[in-house]
Design an enzyme around this catalytic site. Sequence first.
Site, short mmCIF file in Angstrom:
data_model
loop_
_atom_site.label_atom_id
_atom_site.label_comp_id
_atom_site.label_asym_id
_atom_site.label_seq_id
_atom_site.Cartn_x
_atom_site.Cartn_y
_atom_site.Cartn_z
CG ASN A 9 -2.90 5.08 -8.10
OD1 ASN A 9 -2.88 6.25 -8.50
ND2 ASN A 9 -3.09 4.05 -8.92
CD1 TRP A 10 -5.09 9.72 -3.32
CD2 TRP A 10 -4.49 11.85 -3.69
NE1 TRP A 10 -4.97 10.33 -2.11
CE2 TRP A 10 -4.61 11.65 -2.30
CE3 TRP A 10 -4.12 13.10 -4.16
CZ2 TRP A 10 -4.36 12.65 -1.37
CZ3 TRP A 10 -3.88 14.11 -3.24
CH2 TRP A 10 -4.00 13.89 -1.86
CE LYS A 11 -6.69 3.50 -9.15
NZ LYS A 11 -7.47 2.32 -9.45
CG HIS A 93 -2.24 1.37 -12.20
ND1 HIS A 93 -3.50 1.16 -12.73
CD2 HIS A 93 -2.37 1.26 -10.85
CE1 HIS A 93 -4.34 0.93 -11.74
NE2 HIS A 93 -3.69 0.98 -10.59
CD GLU A 95 -6.89 2.37 -13.02
OE1 GLU A 95 -6.34 3.46 -12.76
OE2 GLU A 95 -7.56 1.73 -12.18
CD GLU A 165 -2.60 -2.01 -7.97
OE1 GLU A 165 -3.03 -1.49 -6.95
OE2 GLU A 165 -2.63 -1.44 -9.08
N GLY A 171 -11.03 -1.60 -7.79
CA GLY A 171 -12.23 -0.76 -7.83
C GLY A 171 -13.53 -1.55 -7.88
CB SER A 211 -11.16 -3.92 -3.40
OG SER A 211 -11.75 -3.61 -4.65
N GLY A 232 -6.24 2.49 -3.91
CA GLY A 232 -6.90 3.46 -4.77
C GLY A 232 -7.97 4.22 -4.01
N GLY A 233 -9.23 3.85 -4.22
CA GLY A 233 -10.38 4.57 -3.66
C GLY A 233 -10.27 4.93 -2.18
#
Length: 247
Positions: A9-11, A93, A95, A165, A171, A211, A232-233
Amino acid sequence: MRTPIIAGNWKMHKTVGEATEMVRKLDELVADSPVEVVICAPFTSLASLSALGLNKVKLGAQNMYFAEQGAFTGEISAAMLEDVGCEYVILGHSERREIFKEDDELINKKVLKALETGLKPILCVGETLEQRKAGETENVVVEQTTKGLAGVGAEQIRQVVIAYEPIWAIGTGETSDGNDANQVIASIRQTVAKLFSPELAQEVRIQYGGSVKPGNIKEFMDQPEIDGALVGGASLKVEDFVGIINY
Ligand code: 13P
């Protein structure tokens, strides 16, 4: 046997040039992986990624709106995502839930529309730190799963991926331990079994997210209930993401 699925998930990261450069490499590096690999890129990169003619990597979006078309400024429909080569779409998600105030009812409408259009939803669920401390984790994920999947047909549930999640692990560098994530995911699977059937619940893939890194992925993938990861990251750098896929 459920095929493992690892999705990035590149956001809100990467220009079209950065996206195509990385995915071209990724597609070669993971060509022989037994894992299903998905990149959920920003809307702006999807058409260019699709035009690369990828062999292995599948494409997903990070959100959509449930209406067919019309006066919904700034929104993107399921049909538009299909049109640019998406197979998956992340829905609900944390967010989106927290920053953009999406509730279970809205997320459910999106899930139903995605399925009707032939997209596979990655439905995200997970508790906040306060909810965890109050011992509400299971209730929260059961409720989000139940409401998110309302009205989904037995013939459609196999197309759904669920991502657990825990919000406090996103993150932050904090992770749930593999055993704990496995237990929560087991209760999500039990919920799917109650809503559909125990047999269908055995077919639905449930990911862990929060993470995930090359150094901790194995702890999660070794768990019997965990079928993959939503990353993510660590999905932004090709070496890291390949390291995760090759757990
Ligand atoms: P991180 O892997 O950066 O913690 O993000 C997890 C996530 O939100 C994936 O959807």
